[in-house]
Design a protein around this motif. Structure first.
Motif, PDB file in Angstrom:
ATOM      1  N   VAL A 153      -3.121   2.157  13.483  1.00 15.76           N
ATOM      2  CA  VAL A 153      -2.579   1.098  12.856  1.00 15.76           C
ATOM      3  C   VAL A 153      -1.921   0.111  13.707  1.00 15.76           C
ATOM      4  N   ARG A 212       0.541  -3.227  13.305  1.00 20.86           N
ATOM      5  CA  ARG A 212       1.263  -4.265  12.533  1.00 20.86           C
ATOM      6  C   ARG A 212       1.057  -5.555  13.066  1.00 20.86           C
ATOM      7  N   TRP A 272      -1.746  -6.436   8.331  1.00 16.32           N
ATOM      8  CA  TRP A 272      -2.124  -5.119   9.311  1.00 16.32           C
ATOM      9  C   TRP A 272      -3.448  -5.180   9.650  1.00 16.32           C
ATOM     10  N   LEU A 309      -6.306  -1.915  10.285  1.00 19.77           N
ATOM     11  CA  LEU A 309      -6.424  -0.391  10.304  1.00 19.77           C
ATOM     12  C   LEU A 309      -7.833  -0.052  10.961  1.00 19.77           C
ATOM     13  N   ARG A 319      -0.372  -8.749   3.611  1.00 18.40           N
ATOM     14  CA  ARG A 319       0.811  -7.818   3.316  1.00 18.40           C
ATOM     15  C   ARG A 319       0.667  -6.956   2.143  1.00 18.40           C
ATOM     16  N   GLY A 328      -1.807  -5.469   1.209  1.00 25.53           N
ATOM     17  CA  GLY A 328      -3.009  -4.421   1.218  1.00 25.53           C
ATOM     18  C   GLY A 328      -4.381  -4.670   0.781  1.00 25.53           C
ATOM     19  N   ASP A 352       4.589   2.926  11.111  1.00 26.21           N
ATOM     20  CA  ASP A 352       3.750   1.713  10.673  1.00 26.21           C
ATOM     21  C   ASP A 352       2.670   2.450   9.712  1.00 26.21           C
ATOM     22  N   ASP A 371       4.337   2.656   6.113  1.00 24.80           N
ATOM     23  CA  ASP A 371       4.509   1.458   5.623  1.00 24.80           C
ATOM     24  C   ASP A 371       3.137   0.979   4.949  1.00 24.80           C
ATOM     25  N   LEU A 372       1.993   1.262   6.020  1.00 27.91           N
ATOM     26  CA  LEU A 372       0.823   0.725   5.279  1.00 27.91           C
ATOM     27  C   LEU A 372       0.394   1.649   4.105  1.00 27.91           C
TER      28      LEU A 372
END
Length: 822
Positions: free
Chosen positions: A341, A343, A348, A350, A416, A418, A464, A467-468
């Protein structure tokens, strides 16, 4: 003609199909029956008459039954082709699928009950049936639990005054076995004066297996007796002490047929009941889990498990310099997935990297065929039955730390909130930076100083990831995705392998983040393949059955809750000009009473507008409440089971329009299929939409059915072993008292879950009657057990706390039974 050694029902029916009619003598002569066979023929014809397959006409002539059995004759004729045996299977062992045109006939799988009756589960949905077809004990014929059969609907339930197009419960009888489910049976061997026999561990198999003299001797036992100086003739007459009462695996050499019992031969001696490890061996064989790899499969695995050559990584995207990690449980040995991941200012990035199993397992190779048969890996507390040999599953395919590995990679850019803004799929090569555990990652994100020091180079990455994962979870929640998060039973063992306890599984943020990353990767792959129009396998979860939703709503009302679905109720309307006789006692008609208006029940739920959000909102309401465990369990029971299909039918529980399984190809065969489909799509970027791809929809449909069945088989074996281990553990605690919660109420008693131990068990109705000294009944309107009458009534309902005593272990069901403690 050589005299027949065995009289087979199908031979008689086959002969009569070719004749208008025939006498007993003509049938016996044509079949070459002598003496005992001729005597048995009369009884067989009587049984065929009772089952309405033949009828007796004048002058002692027999013929196939009239119009009522024309469909049976059609089915039988469709099965009389070359390369078939009398069980209705072709030479490959696969059951034949007859064409059933008679609406009163259906093809399905027999699910027997240990009390003698059974149900036929139709292989195709029947709109005219409510539930499955009930088969009384005397109508099971020669069928065994799990067999594929043809059944006839004999009568329908007309007592409920349903409309003409409303599904009804029905009762029937089995006409024919198309395919046998149990080529082998595991059970306990017993010597007897006339015939040795084996009692199956599967209590739903109502047939003991006769073992003819000498057929109980395995090659190992015969070899032992030769060493001891006994000839083979003597060894057949001597009772072996290690065999009497032993657990054995038996190959069926003769299935039950026309009143003749099943017979078999012993092929394995597993040990004595209760010996350490024997329980797992029993369940592996009981559920027919393939547990030995053929030598050609092992040889191919050894050849494939060579060190990664430079040429194999050429042309792949190189991710080896990135700090990619695997995150798994402490005891995991095969690592399917690795994650990374990053930031970014606008959101994001991934990366989900999955072991490229398809690179090593070629289509239609011995490895592939064996993986397809197995369908999935099966995990027991102290042993696994893998889908692939260890050379692959724990070796070259496993994303072991600090080793180069080939992967299929999903690269996602997310905003931001998702939401996926860009996706890319590629073949890659990685070198895992660390083998992490859920516990260690959780310690890092929770701020543990020791863990943060040890994994200092990765600690910010894990925060991170957390948070994701929370953002992705919020995204799913917005869409209505359900999350029951129910704990599972976890068995604990000491250093010697002895069980020490049963605890609830614990999930932390590390479990969550891997779950969210796998979900979004699976969804991205499914969307891409759907957009490309390439046929693939889908993981589907269809809308719940309206009747199940109605039943849950009724139970939820007892706790003061509702799903909130508009008009979720049953309409009861009187039919104009319709009258029905008043019911008498015992369900019959009361001839002395006046007719009453005919009432028809029409569930509004037939056009039910149920959405995942209805379940989601209710789970949020009950979160943290005492009744959360019970209602969550009941909600799960109201939902359908997820399965594999060749059509994108959506995933109701996840609230996804497209979904597949891509992230576990080491342990799930459907994921391997999806890898091959994705590779084909990437290799053919300019292929027109709808071009065939590597698999046709027909082939994918068959694989989906096989894989769904393999998953059910594995789940049943894993669950049953947990039940066995739990019963063994509780046997040492009989007489102990516990606080418990009533989690289910049935006609035969109520189930409780202990507050101290994560153990479930039954408080039987007869024990309640013994302890209260009164008759106890199940009250359906509020799902309660009521004992006594008047002022001395005692009532037990869902969610009630009770004080219980561990009373006994049901040896057949391996179930703990409790009694009320005073």
């Amino acid at each position: 003609m050589r005299p027949r050694q065995e009289l087979v029902e199908e031979d008689v029916l086959g002969f009569l199909r070719a004749r208008t009619s025939a006498t007993v003598r003509e049938i016996a002569s044509a079949l070459g029956l002598k003496h005992a066979g001729r005597r048995a023929l009369g009884g067989l014809l009587d049984r065929l008459k009772y089952r309405h397959l033949v009828e007796e006409v004048r002058n002692g002539q027999y013929r196939l039954a009239g119009p009522k059995s024309q469909a049976e004759a059609t089915i039988a004729k469709s099965n009389d082709k070359s390369g078939v045996d009398t069980t209705g299977s072709d030479i490959s062992g696969r059951p034949r699928k007859p064409s059933v045109r008679d609406p009163h006939l259906l093809v399905g799988r027999l699910v027997a009950h240990r009390d003698g009756y059974g149900f036929v589960v139709p292989e195709s949905p029947r709109k005219d049936l409510e539930g499955d077809l009930f088969i009384p004990p005397d109508q099971l014929g020669d069928a065994m639990h799990g067999d594929q059969v043809v059944a006839r609907i004999e009568r329908r339930d007309t007592r409920r005054n349903q409309g003409p197009n409303v599904p009804a419960r029905a009762e029937g009888r089995i006409l024919r076995v198309l395919g046998r489910a149990h080529p082998t049976v595991v059970g306990v061997f017993h010597y007897a004066d006339r015939n040795n026999f084996v009692v199956p561990y599967e209590s739903r198999l109502h047939h003991e297996i006769v073992i003819p003299s000498g057929e109980e001797l395995t090659p190992e036992l015969i070899g032992k007796h030769k060493v001891e100086g006994l000839g083979s003739r003597s060894s057949r007459e001597v009772r072996q002490p290690e065999l009497d009462g032993a657990v054995v695996n038996v190959e069926i050499t003769r299935f039950p047929r026309s009143g003749v019992v099943a017979a078999g031969r012993v092929i394995e001696i597993l040990g004595q009941p209760g010996e350490f490890g024997v329980d797992i061996e029993i369940l592996i064989r009981k559920h027919h889990l393939p547990y030995r790899f053929p030598e050609e499969v092992l040889e191919q695995a050894r050849q494939a498990a060579r060190p990664l050559a430079y040429a194999e990584s050429e042309g792949r995207r190189d991710f080896r310099l990135l700090p990619i990690v695997t995150i798994d449980g402490e005891t995991a040995r095969d690592f399917d997935d690795a994650v990374y991941v990053e930031r970014r200012p606008d959101g994001w990035h991934l990366q989900v990297h999955i072991a490229d199993v398809a690179h090593y397992v070629e289509r239609d190779s011995p490895l592939d065929r064996e993986a397809r048969v197995r369908g999935t890996s099966v995990y027991f507390p102290d042993r696994a039955v893998p889908m692939l040999p260890e050379e692959l599953s724990n070796g070259i395919c496993s994303l072991n730390p600090h080793e180069d590995r080939l992967v299929m990679s999903v690269l996602l850019n997310l905003d931001r909130h998702g939401e996926i803004t860009d996706s890319e799929f590629t073949q890659g090569v990685i070198r895992s930076a660390e083998r992490m555990t859920y516990t260690a990652v959780n310690q890092v994100v929770e701020g543990d100083p020791v863990a943060n020091s040890r994994y200092a180079a990765l600690a910010d990455r894990f925060r991170d990831m957390r948070d994701l994962a929370l953002i992705l979870n919020e995204r799913r929640t917005r869409r209505g995705s359900m999350d029951f998060d129910l704990p599972e039973r976890v068995l604990t063992f000491d250093a010697e392998g002895q069980m020490t306890g049963i605890v609830r599984s614990e999930r932390n943020i590390a479990h969550r983040l891997i779950e969210e990353f796998m979900l979004v990767a699976n969804q991205a792959v499914a969307k891409y393949l759907e957009m490309r129009g390439v046929p693939s396998l889908h993981r589907v979860h269809e809308k719940p059955d309206p009747k199940k939703v109605l039943e849950f709503e009724e139970l939820a009302h007892a706790f003061g809750y509702s799903l909130g679905v508009p008009d979720l109720s049953e309409k009861r309307i009187a039919v104009r000009h319709g009258r029905a006789p008043s019911p008498g006692r015992g369900g019959g008609q009361d001839r002395g009473s006046r007719d009453r208006p005919m009432i028809v029940t029409l569930p509004n739920a037939q056009n039910l507008q149920i959405r995942p959000q209805h379940y989601q909102r209710l789970t949020q309401k009950i979160a943290g409440k005492p009744e959360e465990r019970i209602l969550s369990y009941l909600m799960l029971r109201s939902l359908k089971r997820a399965r594999y299909a060749n059509e994108p039918l959506g995933h109701f529980a996840l609230a996804f329009d497209q979904y597949t399984h891509f992230t576990s190809p080491i342990r799930r065969y459907p994921d391997l299929i999806v890898h091959r489909v994705l590779k084909w799509a990437l290799a053919h970027p300019d292929a027109p939409q709808g071009e065939l791809g590597p698999y046709t929809k027909g082939v994918l449909g068959v694989i989906g059915l096989e894989s769904s069945e393999a998953e059910r088989r594995a789940d049943a074996a894993e669950r049953e072993l947990i039940d066995w281990k739990t019963a063994q553990f509780m046997e040492r605690h009989l007489g102990d008292e516990y606080e418990a919660l009533i989690i289910s109420v049935q006609k035969f008693g109520f189930f409780v879950e202990l507050m101290e131990l994560f153990v479930e068990g039954l408080v039987p109705l007869n024990r309640l009657e013994e302890e209260t000294g009164a008759r106890c009944l199940y009250r359906e309107r509020d799902h309660a057990i009521v004992c006594g009458r008047g002022g001395r009534t005692r009532i037990w309902k869902l969610g009630e706390r009770v004080h219980v005593r561990a009373d006994r272990i049901d040896p057949m069901r391996h179930r703990v039974e409790f009694a009320l403690a005073t």
